[in-house]
Write an enzyme that holds these catalytic residues in place. Sequence first.
Site, PDB file in Angstrom:
ATOM      1  N   GLY A  14       0.815  -1.209   0.000  1.00 59.33           N
ATOM      2  CA  GLY A  14       0.000   0.000   0.000  1.00 59.33           C
ATOM      3  C   GLY A  14       0.849   1.259   0.000  1.00 59.33           C
ATOM      4  O   GLY A  14       1.152   1.813   1.061  1.00 59.33           O
ATOM      5  N   LEU A  15       1.218   1.715  -1.199  1.00 58.07           N
ATOM      6  CA  LEU A  15       2.096   2.886  -1.310  1.00 58.07           C
ATOM      7  C   LEU A  15       1.300   4.177  -1.513  1.00 58.07           C
ATOM      8  O   LEU A  15       1.606   4.988  -2.375  1.00 58.07           O
ATOM      9  CB  LEU A  15       3.098   2.676  -2.442  1.00 58.07           C
ATOM     10  N   ASN A  37       2.254  -2.516  -4.450  1.00 56.54           N
ATOM     11  CA  ASN A  37       1.024  -1.716  -4.482  1.00 56.54           C
ATOM     12  C   ASN A  37       0.066  -2.343  -5.480  1.00 56.54           C
ATOM     13  O   ASN A  37       0.482  -2.875  -6.516  1.00 56.54           O
ATOM     14  CB  ASN A  37       1.339  -0.271  -4.890  1.00 56.54           C
ATOM     15  N   SER A 135       0.247   7.424  14.221  1.00 54.98           N
ATOM     16  CA  SER A 135      -0.227   8.812  14.172  1.00 54.98           C
ATOM     17  C   SER A 135       0.889   9.756  13.753  1.00 54.98           C
ATOM     18  O   SER A 135       2.059   9.483  13.979  1.00 54.98           O
ATOM     19  CB  SER A 135      -0.748   9.246  15.539  1.00 54.98           C
ATOM     20  N   LYS A 189      -5.132   4.189  19.633  1.00 52.28           N
ATOM     21  CA  LYS A 189      -5.066   5.133  18.499  1.00 52.28           C
ATOM     22  C   LYS A 189      -6.413   5.820  18.293  1.00 52.28           C
ATOM     23  O   LYS A 189      -6.472   7.025  18.004  1.00 52.28           O
ATOM     24  CB  LYS A 189      -4.627   4.399  17.228  1.00 52.28           C
ATOM     25  N   HIS A 192      -6.761   8.412  20.862  1.00 53.19           N
ATOM     26  CA  HIS A 192      -5.899   9.529  20.438  1.00 53.19           C
ATOM     27  C   HIS A 192      -6.669  10.401  19.439  1.00 53.19           C
ATOM     28  O   HIS A 192      -6.688  11.629  19.556  1.00 53.19           O
ATOM     29  CB  HIS A 192      -4.616   8.983  19.794  1.00 53.19           C
ATOM     30  N   ASN A 193      -7.294   9.781  18.463  1.00 49.63           N
ATOM     31  CA  ASN A 193      -8.006  10.561  17.449  1.00 49.63           C
ATOM     32  C   ASN A 193      -9.216  11.284  18.038  1.00 49.63           C
ATOM     33  O   ASN A 193      -9.523  12.407  17.642  1.00 49.63           O
ATOM     34  CB  ASN A 193      -8.440   9.662  16.292  1.00 49.63           C
ATOM     35  N   GLU A 196      -7.886  14.194  19.650  1.00 50.61           N
ATOM     36  CA  GLU A 196      -7.493  15.119  18.571  1.00 50.61           C
ATOM     37  C   GLU A 196      -8.720  15.927  18.101  1.00 50.61           C
ATOM     38  O   GLU A 196      -8.637  17.156  17.954  1.00 50.61           O
ATOM     39  CB  GLU A 196      -6.915  14.284  17.429  1.00 50.61           C
TER      40      GLU A 196
END
Length: 478
Positions: A14-15, A37, A135, A189, A192-193, A196
């Site tokens: 996944g680029l 990818n 993050s 996470k 955290h969001n 945020e």
Amino acid sequence: MTETQKPAEIGLIGLGTMGAMLALNIAEKGFRIAVWNRTPAVTHKFAAAAGDLAGRIVPTETLADLVAAIVPPRRIILMVPAGPAVDESIAHLKPLLGADDLIIDAGNSDFHDTNRRAKAATVGETPHFLGMGVSGGEEGARHGPSIMGGGEAADWSRAAPVLEAIAARYDGAPCATYMGAAGAGHFVKAVHNGIEYADMQMIAEVYGVMRDGLGLSAGEIAGVFERWNEGPLKSYLIEISAAVSRATDPKTGSAMLDVILDRAGQKGTGRWTAIEALQLGAPIPVIEAAVMARNVSSRLDERREGEALFGAAPKRLADGAVSIEQLEQALVGGKVLCYAQGFGLLATASSAFDWSLPMPAIARVWRAGCIIRSAMLNDMAAALERAPTRNLIQDPVFAELIRQAEPGLRTVVGQGALCGHAMPALSSGLSWFDLMRTGRSTANMIQAQRDFFGAHGFERVDDTATGLHGPWGSHGHG
Ligand code: NDP
């Protein structure tokens, strides 16, 4: 074997925005990384643009090529959108991998999905699985994100040398921490969001008071944020709030902020946090208010109709009603209250899900690399070290900070309400604080009502008996 023929130490799928930056970061730290990818042209473009790091990057055409390029036991990072793309990627990888290989989902997955995938990884001869929250956005991924891992501790240890090397550092310590089993990393996470969202909303609320209540220009507001970034509010979000307030629109020459439409986007992690908190019975009103405010912001037509119907609120504050210092205090107070709620949710989840979340380490891992990084998190880590599950507002240092900030917070919320400033996050933080410092609340009324209509029973202040009923007579069911 030449340098380019050596097997890769790690792989990445996944680029996109995040994957590409993470892959460059990994290569820069000296690891050989194989990348794949779904759209091959993206892989070619990425490899061609890798510059000095190209020698440590192995672009591959097929998933089988990717797997073959990595030294076993393999470590493969997935950086694809949360949801079906993760399940599809795992399904495609599984037949190609051995039972000792490790898949690391580094996207913003829902922790319930991570729990399910971690459980599936324990059945039969399947690869191991780690769920990892990352993050810091594009910049963080490239130069040092904050990383929150979940899964088997032994699998974390296998991935840790790479993750700690690429993570942000605070006083030399890497911001990459093992949070616990299965979905623990993705849960941390998500919280955290959620925080945020709340931090951003509170900043937007004081911005609104400065813009519409005090009549400050974007440039003047930038100056205020710049000053605040040298005090207790010092943080990435205050820093970028100053930068966006300072920016000029190249098209019109106006302040950039003044030409940006007031309709906020979201990808759902704040909502997940609120939903989970409600399920767990953990009060996080500031985060819930921030999610609500984003939802309302997206209803632009309805808001415009509302303004036409009711008229715009006056907004302009009387001279001297609110000072810049009081706005700073309001933000300090709101921030402490919001984080107290966020850490409270984490403590509740830790106990409900049997995780033993490392509370002080969570505060520490957020000190650098991530969007909510701030000076205050260092003091929060110390407070959680003193008492990991104690409500932050009861810590002596933060209790004192709240005492100092409370008058400003109360003035801003009160004066704002009188002039029609919507401050859902700051006002719900203040309401929560007032609830939390009230020994005798109004829930006696709720209990009486419940007993009246549903015979649910209550306790008395002067008795230890439970399931008592009131003298409601034939009107009630008690
Ligand atoms: P992008 O949309 O930029 O990239 C998505 C990548 O996933 C692309 O390489 C795409 O390949 C690939 N992909 C999409 N669907 C599939 C599929 N079904 N199978 C295989 N590959 C697929 O996303 P981001 O890099 O922004 O985000 C990736 C993850 O990181 C998400 O979970 C996101 O929530 C999380 N994240 C993002 C942050 C950010 O600031 N952007 C911050 C922290 C986490 P293709 O080129 O073929 O389309």
